[in-house]
Enzyme design. Sequence first.
Site, mmCIF file in Angstrom:
data_model
loop_
_atom_site.group_PDB
_atom_site.id
_atom_site.type_symbol
_atom_site.label_atom_id
_atom_site.label_comp_id
_atom_site.label_asym_id
_atom_site.label_seq_id
_atom_site.Cartn_x
_atom_site.Cartn_y
_atom_site.Cartn_z
ATOM 1 N N LEU A 1 -0.827 -9.073 5.298
ATOM 2 C CA LEU A 1 -0.836 -9.123 6.766
ATOM 3 C C LEU A 1 -0.193 -7.878 7.380
ATOM 4 O O LEU A 1 0.195 -7.863 8.539
ATOM 5 C CB LEU A 1 -0.131 -10.399 7.256
ATOM 6 C CG LEU A 1 -0.754 -11.710 6.764
ATOM 7 C CD1 LEU A 1 0.056 -12.909 7.240
ATOM 8 C CD2 LEU A 1 -2.204 -11.853 7.232
ATOM 9 N N ASP B 1 -5.010 -0.840 9.178
ATOM 10 C CA ASP B 1 -3.824 -1.621 9.535
ATOM 11 C C ASP B 1 -3.035 -0.947 10.657
ATOM 12 O O ASP B 1 -2.600 -1.591 11.615
ATOM 13 C CB ASP B 1 -2.920 -1.798 8.305
ATOM 14 C CG ASP B 1 -3.678 -2.368 7.117
ATOM 15 O OD1 ASP B 1 -4.782 -2.905 7.319
ATOM 16 O OD2 ASP B 1 -3.162 -2.275 5.981
ATOM 17 N N GLU C 1 2.381 6.593 4.525
ATOM 18 C CA GLU C 1 2.118 5.676 3.420
ATOM 19 C C GLU C 1 1.387 6.393 2.273
ATOM 20 O O GLU C 1 1.721 6.227 1.106
ATOM 21 C CB GLU C 1 1.307 4.481 3.927
ATOM 22 C CG GLU C 1 1.408 3.326 2.991
ATOM 23 C CD GLU C 1 1.418 1.974 3.671
ATOM 24 O OE1 GLU C 1 1.209 1.004 2.954
ATOM 25 O OE2 GLU C 1 1.627 1.876 4.890
ATOM 26 N N GLU D 1 -13.702 -5.650 4.383
ATOM 27 C CA GLU D 1 -12.585 -5.418 3.445
ATOM 28 C C GLU D 1 -12.908 -4.265 2.509
ATOM 29 O O GLU D 1 -14.002 -4.186 1.952
ATOM 30 C CB GLU D 1 -12.339 -6.707 2.659
ATOM 31 C CG GLU D 1 -10.895 -7.060 2.518
ATOM 32 C CD GLU D 1 -10.191 -7.349 3.838
ATOM 33 O OE1 GLU D 1 -9.489 -6.436 4.341
ATOM 34 O OE2 GLU D 1 -10.316 -8.471 4.361
ATOM 35 N N HIS D 2 -11.937 -3.367 2.377
ATOM 36 C CA HIS D 2 -12.067 -2.160 1.542
ATOM 37 C C HIS D 2 -13.211 -1.263 2.038
ATOM 38 O O HIS D 2 -13.800 -0.527 1.267
ATOM 39 C CB HIS D 2 -12.250 -2.523 0.053
ATOM 40 C CG HIS D 2 -10.981 -3.034 -0.566
ATOM 41 N ND1 HIS D 2 -10.152 -2.250 -1.331
ATOM 42 C CD2 HIS D 2 -10.383 -4.244 -0.494
ATOM 43 C CE1 HIS D 2 -9.105 -2.970 -1.734
ATOM 44 N NE2 HIS D 2 -9.227 -4.187 -1.230
HETATM 45 C C1 GLA Z 1 -4.979 -2.844 2.710
HETATM 46 C C2 GLA Z 1 -5.029 -1.398 3.213
HETATM 47 C C3 GLA Z 1 -6.135 -1.220 4.259
HETATM 48 C C4 GLA Z 1 -7.460 -1.769 3.767
HETATM 49 C C5 GLA Z 1 -7.285 -3.183 3.190
HETATM 50 C C6 GLA Z 1 -8.534 -3.694 2.529
HETATM 51 O O1 GLA Z 1 -4.573 -3.661 3.764
HETATM 52 O O2 GLA Z 1 -3.785 -1.017 3.756
HETATM 53 O O3 GLA Z 1 -6.229 0.146 4.617
HETATM 54 O O4 GLA Z 1 -8.042 -0.908 2.843
HETATM 55 O O5 GLA Z 1 -6.241 -3.237 2.225
HETATM 56 O O6 GLA Z 1 -9.532 -3.891 3.449
#
Ligand code: GLA
Length: 380
Positions: free
Chosen positions: A126, A173, A161, A34-35
């Site tokens: 999601l 994503d 985006e 994550e991140h």
């Molecule tokens: C959101 C962003 C992704 C990613 C996540 C965290 O979903 O769109 O690019 O950074 O947060 O992991």
Amino acid sequence: MLNRQELQDAFLSHFGQPAALTVHAPGRVNLIGEHTDYNGGFVFPAAINFGTWIAACKRSDNQVVAVAMDINGNENSFYLDDIQFDHNQSWANYVRGVVKMLQQAYPDINGMSLMITGNVPQGAGLSSSASFEIALLRAFSDAYGLSLTGVEAALLGQKAENDFVGCSCGIMDQLVSALGGEDQAMLLDCEALTYRHTTLPDELAIVIINSNVKRGLVDSEYNIRREQCEEAAGVLQVTSLRHATLEQLEQHKPELKNTVYQRAHHVITENARTLAMFDALEAGDIAKVSQVMAESHVSMRDDFEITVPQIDFLVEQIAQVVGDKGGVRMTGGGFGGCVVALIPKKLVEKVSDTVNNFYYSHTGLTAAIYVCSAERGAFA
Ligand code: GLA
């Protein structure tokens, strides 16, 4: 949400001609990592059986007309030579942004009629927006014979985006919505844009628990986290935190603000956990999966500070039921949204009962539980 036939019928009655094509792109759940994507690191998501469907037909003029069936049949239209941000209909900016970026790469595209429906819960972490972007790109690619690749589509969606909608998201994503595999999770290298699939063990279910906590701070806090990571990379003199080690971080600790140190600590350790989780799943070592998912949650809670008490509560409760037979952690950008659990199928009912029995009395909120499957991406 409309089913495929209803969507096509609605297209015919609205536009007075049948849709030439109907496309679909999935949402995603991130199992770990994550991140890390915007730090050039590793992520490990799966595309899921929730997504966006679009019925579409080329137009002979240069107008795009889009209808959002799940927002009261809201219509939005614009011309290709004058694509502006729409302050009144926020959903339409995904269409506008995607078409604007696509047009820069493919100036010969023309107008399109689009009818949209979907079932990815919005604001739940999601990726309803990535699924929307990738479905739009699939529709244009098919209608205009652009032969976009999954990676190309993902980069265009992310650009829309970042540069049009105004969220500095990473590439995860869009990539998994485009290239996810059936029954598989994908280890993505977000710097090289390469990936490896692994088949999820048949005995484990992907369960998503939506806390239904509204993610109010998500955009501003997300962008702040990104800046803090860039600050840390600057002090450590690496191009991105992907290339930093814990030793380097400790060496530079005196020069870093405490929060910036913590953010970098999360990213560096999360990259290692993501690789470890891929190996553990490949080896069928579920106790290790359990351990790294638990550590990831703690790191998001204490170092990256993106969890909320309701999410922490869900994770603790579910971990007690699952023990080392599966894993559980918050998933997505943070500040609410969902928890993901990989759990033995025979424990799904017990986990649901636990959530149903304790979550409302503890938080005053009702959680939604989705037992998911991993699906094929729109460009796979
Ligand atoms: C959101 C962003 C992704 C990613 C996540 C965290 O979903 O769109 O690019 O950074 O947060 O992991």
